[in-house]
Design a protein around this motif. Structure first.
Motif, PDB file in Angstrom:
ATOM      1  N   GLN A  96      11.390  16.574  30.962  1.00 43.92           N
ATOM      2  CA  GLN A  96      10.960  15.845  29.770  1.00 43.92           C
ATOM      3  C   GLN A  96       9.882  14.818  30.126  1.00 43.92           C
ATOM      4  O   GLN A  96       8.933  14.604  29.373  1.00 43.92           O
ATOM      5  N   GLU A  97      10.055  14.179  31.248  1.00 46.52           N
ATOM      6  CA  GLU A  97       9.067  13.203  31.732  1.00 46.52           C
ATOM      7  C   GLU A  97       7.701  13.865  31.887  1.00 46.52           C
ATOM      8  O   GLU A  97       6.666  13.302  31.484  1.00 46.52           O
ATOM      9  N   ALA A  98       7.709  15.062  32.468  1.00 44.82           N
ATOM     10  CA  ALA A  98       6.458  15.790  32.671  1.00 44.82           C
ATOM     11  C   ALA A  98       5.782  16.110  31.339  1.00 44.82           C
ATOM     12  O   ALA A  98       4.551  16.023  31.213  1.00 44.82           O
ATOM     13  N   ARG A 112       4.393   3.424  29.393  1.00 47.66           N
ATOM     14  CA  ARG A 112       5.556   3.353  30.284  1.00 47.66           C
ATOM     15  C   ARG A 112       6.805   2.847  29.583  1.00 47.66           C
ATOM     16  O   ARG A 112       7.905   3.337  29.824  1.00 47.66           O
ATOM     17  N   GLU A 113       6.626   1.856  28.720  1.00 49.51           N
ATOM     18  CA  GLU A 113       7.783   1.343  27.972  1.00 49.51           C
ATOM     19  C   GLU A 113       8.366   2.433  27.084  1.00 49.51           C
ATOM     20  O   GLU A 113       9.584   2.631  27.033  1.00 49.51           O
ATOM     21  N   GLY A 114       7.492   3.141  26.377  1.00 46.83           N
ATOM     22  CA  GLY A 114       7.957   4.203  25.494  1.00 46.83           C
ATOM     23  C   GLY A 114       8.619   5.332  26.265  1.00 46.83           C
ATOM     24  O   GLY A 114       9.666   5.852  25.851  1.00 46.83           O
ATOM     25  N   LEU A 115       8.019   5.724  27.386  1.00 44.36           N
ATOM     26  CA  LEU A 115       8.595   6.780  28.219  1.00 44.36           C
ATOM     27  C   LEU A 115       9.971   6.366  28.731  1.00 44.36           C
ATOM     28  O   LEU A 115      10.931   7.154  28.686  1.00 44.36           O
ATOM     29  N   THR A 116      10.081   5.133  29.198  1.00 44.05           N
ATOM     30  CA  THR A 116      11.357   4.641  29.727  1.00 44.05           C
ATOM     31  C   THR A 116      12.425   4.624  28.654  1.00 44.05           C
ATOM     32  O   THR A 116      13.563   5.071  28.871  1.00 44.05           O
ATOM     33  N   ASN A 117      12.079   4.121  27.486  1.00 47.22           N
ATOM     34  CA  ASN A 117      13.045   4.055  26.385  1.00 47.22           C
ATOM     35  C   ASN A 117      13.472   5.442  25.932  1.00 47.22           C
ATOM     36  O   ASN A 117      14.637   5.665  25.582  1.00 47.22           O
ATOM     37  N   ASP A 126      -5.682   0.265  41.901  1.00 51.44           N
ATOM     38  CA  ASP A 126      -6.160   1.531  42.468  1.00 51.44           C
ATOM     39  C   ASP A 126      -5.339   2.731  42.008  1.00 51.44           C
ATOM     40  O   ASP A 126      -5.831   3.869  42.033  1.00 51.44           O
ATOM     41  N   VAL A 127      -4.115   2.504  41.639  1.00 50.86           N
ATOM     42  CA  VAL A 127      -3.137   3.508  41.180  1.00 50.86           C
ATOM     43  C   VAL A 127      -3.164   4.838  41.952  1.00 50.86           C
ATOM     44  O   VAL A 127      -3.413   5.884  41.364  1.00 50.86           O
ATOM     45  N   PRO A 128      -2.881   4.818  43.258  1.00 48.77           N
ATOM     46  CA  PRO A 128      -2.672   6.088  43.953  1.00 48.77           C
ATOM     47  C   PRO A 128      -1.394   6.770  43.468  1.00 48.77           C
ATOM     48  O   PRO A 128      -1.190   7.962  43.671  1.00 48.77           O
ATOM     49  N   TYR A 129      -0.559   5.982  42.829  1.00 47.70           N
ATOM     50  CA  TYR A 129       0.647   6.460  42.148  1.00 47.70           C
ATOM     51  C   TYR A 129       0.901   5.482  41.011  1.00 47.70           C
ATOM     52  O   TYR A 129       0.533   4.309  41.069  1.00 47.70           O
ATOM     53  N   ILE A 130       1.533   5.971  39.957  1.00 42.01           N
ATOM     54  CA  ILE A 130       1.826   5.120  38.801  1.00 42.01           C
ATOM     55  C   ILE A 130       3.325   4.850  38.775  1.00 42.01           C
ATOM     56  O   ILE A 130       4.112   5.781  38.538  1.00 42.01           O
ATOM     57  N   PRO A 131       3.769   3.623  39.032  1.00 42.04           N
ATOM     58  CA  PRO A 131       5.197   3.314  38.868  1.00 42.04           C
ATOM     59  C   PRO A 131       5.571   3.455  37.396  1.00 42.04           C
ATOM     60  O   PRO A 131       4.908   2.878  36.523  1.00 42.04           O
ATOM     61  N   LEU A 132       6.598   4.226  37.112  1.00 44.84           N
ATOM     62  CA  LEU A 132       6.995   4.475  35.733  1.00 44.84           C
ATOM     63  C   LEU A 132       8.198   3.633  35.317  1.00 44.84           C
ATOM     64  O   LEU A 132       8.150   2.914  34.333  1.00 44.84           O
ATOM     65  N   TYR A 133       9.281   3.735  36.082  1.00 45.41           N
ATOM     66  CA  TYR A 133      10.470   2.936  35.760  1.00 45.41           C
ATOM     67  C   TYR A 133      11.378   2.854  36.981  1.00 45.41           C
ATOM     68  O   TYR A 133      11.259   3.612  37.941  1.00 45.41           O
ATOM     69  N   TYR A 134      12.292   1.868  36.900  1.00 45.49           N
ATOM     70  CA  TYR A 134      13.302   1.684  37.937  1.00 45.49           C
ATOM     71  C   TYR A 134      14.639   2.162  37.387  1.00 45.49           C
ATOM     72  O   TYR A 134      15.269   1.471  36.591  1.00 45.49           O
TER      73      TYR A 134
END
Length: 542
Positions: A398-400, A329-334, A503-511
């Motif tokens: 790009q996120e995908a 997530r950190e790498g994706l956000t950056n 449980d991760v029904p969804y994964i928070p990626l970034y704000y």
């Protein structure tokens, strides 16, 4: 409740609930806008920051004129009680206004109400309306109109229904509205600030519902002059607006521009004055551009990877956990956000109270653990599935691709399926997806706003179309709605958010921050944390 942004703005370039995410939308006026020098404030504080480009000597802003705003989706309805997506919500809030609203910092403020009072037992809310309020057709606004509006909302329900158990709504006199609850409901005042609680004339001003919402009458700074549900909307100045002398603009045009790149080019060419869907990678270009700038604010948005828990693969908790561990997530956000976002640990954005982002223990990037987790699933050697996204958004594309590569690293093949925005919405409304990228957005500065929308299996969205159900989460959800603000409520939400992280029904990626592109000639435009804009103070330098 939360709105899904679904790629407009919410918060899509970003979209809503409609306060959808998404998402869902009102606010206060304030200063700002393109000056000759670059200016800005820390968006993490939730304040406005405006950065303009290399403009020539400033000229005095003039009143009047037309502001043209490029948006990626058309306005399809002004029915404030039946809508939730940002394309409609951020138009509805220009026409209708609530008794209380929120400012650019997320503080609840009196709006059409001169004052409000809450009884010690939390059951009685008394609102006193401002003197001299009028609708855009010149008729007086009374407490009877406010009572009719809330009662209609209670009757309709809708995607942003009033969740409090309301006992009665009473217009005591022309200026005083009293709402009595059957039991305390802590988020009530905050939820009253939603765009869906705007005030409409009693009995629709003598028109049928259909007639009224084709040519709506409200207290907002603008009225609808013309409207194509498949194209543009032209708003005209409300001559009876309660903020004296405002709005300064004569007209506001919502121009349909479905492609982010086209909108960007039109802004740089001066064909539009602002763009709603600004890809993060283009922010610096506009910030340093000739005649362009960026308005930003902290947001109530969480970018997320959603799983349909009815799907044979993503019903398996170990599969979801494996993917959470496989994504950096950190790498994706950056890589994607260029400093305009913060990596997410919790469902709640850090701008919302009780977010617990620094307390939650998420499933952080660890490929070895990800492979071990997948090995415990029903699909230990991997599988093939599909990731649904809306087209026209470069950041999401790009996120995908980053998520696709992360999945591939543990043996999961995700095919990216990109469809037009309207089809995208239809698909996830019908649970016709396996996994999707979208945003979750709070509609008010209240934890329950986004948590209820994304965890209530019996709610409008069935846990944001994931159909996720966890009895302990549901129990904590309802406890959080009645608990008084303080340490006890903090613990309830921390416990709930930790279960979601596990449980991760969804994964928070970034704000992501709220980002809007503007011409440097624009002054007084204010970005709200829900992704909407306040236009009543806008002036355009001639």
């Amino acid at each position: 409740m939360s709105r899904f942004k679904a790629l407009t703005g919410k918060g899509f370039g970003w979209a809503v609930p409609a306060v959808l995410v998404f998402a869902v939308l009102a606010g206060c006026s304030g200063g700002g806008g393109g000056s000759t020098a670059q200016t800005g404030t820390d968006s993490s504080t939730g304040t406005q920051a405006t950065t303009s480009g290399n403009e020539t000597a400033a000229t005095e802003p003039a009143e009047g004129g037309t502001f043209t705003y490029a948006r990626p989706a058309a306005v399809t309805s002004f029915d404030l009680h039946n809508e939730i997506t940002a394309n409609n919500a951020f138009a509805i809030d220009k026409v209708f206004e609530p008794l209380v609203s929120f400012d650019k910092d997320g503080n609840i403020v009196d709006w059409l109400a001169q004052s409000h009072e809450v009884s010690a037992d939390g059951l009685t809310y008394t609102f006193v309306l401002k003197d001299g309020l009028k609708f855009s057709d010149g008729t007086d606004v009374t407490a009877k109109d406010a009572a009719f509006s809330l009662e209609r909302h209670l009757k309709v329900g809708g995607p942003l229904e009033i969740s409090a158990k309301v006992d009665k709504v009473t217009a005591q006199d022309d200026h005083t509205l009293v709402v009595t609850l059957q039991e305390p409901y802590t988020p009530f005042l905050s939820e009253m600030s939603n765009f869906s609680n705007g005030i409409i004339p009693a009995d629709f001003g003598g028109k049928t519902e259909e007639e009224f919402f084709k040519k709506p009458v409200g207290t907002g700074p603008f009225a609808v002059e013309s409207w194509d549900p498949t194209g543009d909307v032209t708003f005209v100045k409300n001559e009876h607006y309660w903020q004296e002398g405002k709005p300064y603009l004569d007209k506001l045009v919502y121009k349909l521009v479905q492609d982010d790149s086209q909108a960007l080019n039109q802004l740089k060419a001066g064909e539009v004055d602002g763009i709603e869907s600004l890809a993060l990678q283009n922010a610096e270009e506009l910030k340093n551009g000739d005649g362009t700038g960026v308005i930003t604010n902290g947001s109530w948005v969480t970018e997320q990877l959603f799983f349909n828990t009815l799907d044979e693969h993503f019903s398996d908790e170990h599969v979801r956990r494996a993917l959470a561990l496989a994504i950096d997530r950190e790498g994706l956000t950056n890589a994607l956000t260029f400093g305009y976002a913060q990596a997410a640990n919790s469902l709640l954005p850090t701008t919302i109270p009780y977010n617990s982002n620094d307390i939650i223990k998420p499933l952080n990037f660890n490929l070895d653990e990800a492979k071990k987790e997948l090995a415990q699933s029903k699909f230990p050697t991997g599988f093939s599935s599909t990731l649904l996204i809306a087209s026209g958004n470069d950041t999401r594309a790009q996120e995908a691709q980053i998520i696709q590569a992360a999945a591939q690293s543990i043996g999961i093949e995700l095919k990216i399926e990109s469809v037009e925005l309207a089809s995208f919405r239809e698909r996830f409304f019908a649970y016709d997806f396996s996994a999707m990228l979208n945003s979750g957005q709070a509609d008010s500065p209240e934890a329950n706003s986004i948590i209820a929308f994304q965890t209530d299996p019996d709610g409008f969205s069935k846990s944001y179309w994931t159909h996720y159900t966890n009895d302990e989460v549901t129990k904590l959800l309802h406890e959080g709605q009645t608990a008084a603000d303080g340490d006890g409520r903090q613990k309830i939400y921390t416990d709930l958010l930790q279960i979601l992280a596990d449980d991760v029904p969804y994964i928070p990626l970034y704000y992501p921050d709220v980002l809007k592109g503007v011409r440097s000639s624009v002054e007084g435009l204010v970005a709200l944390p829900n992704g909407s804009l306040r236009f009543e103070d806008v002036r355009i330098a001639q």
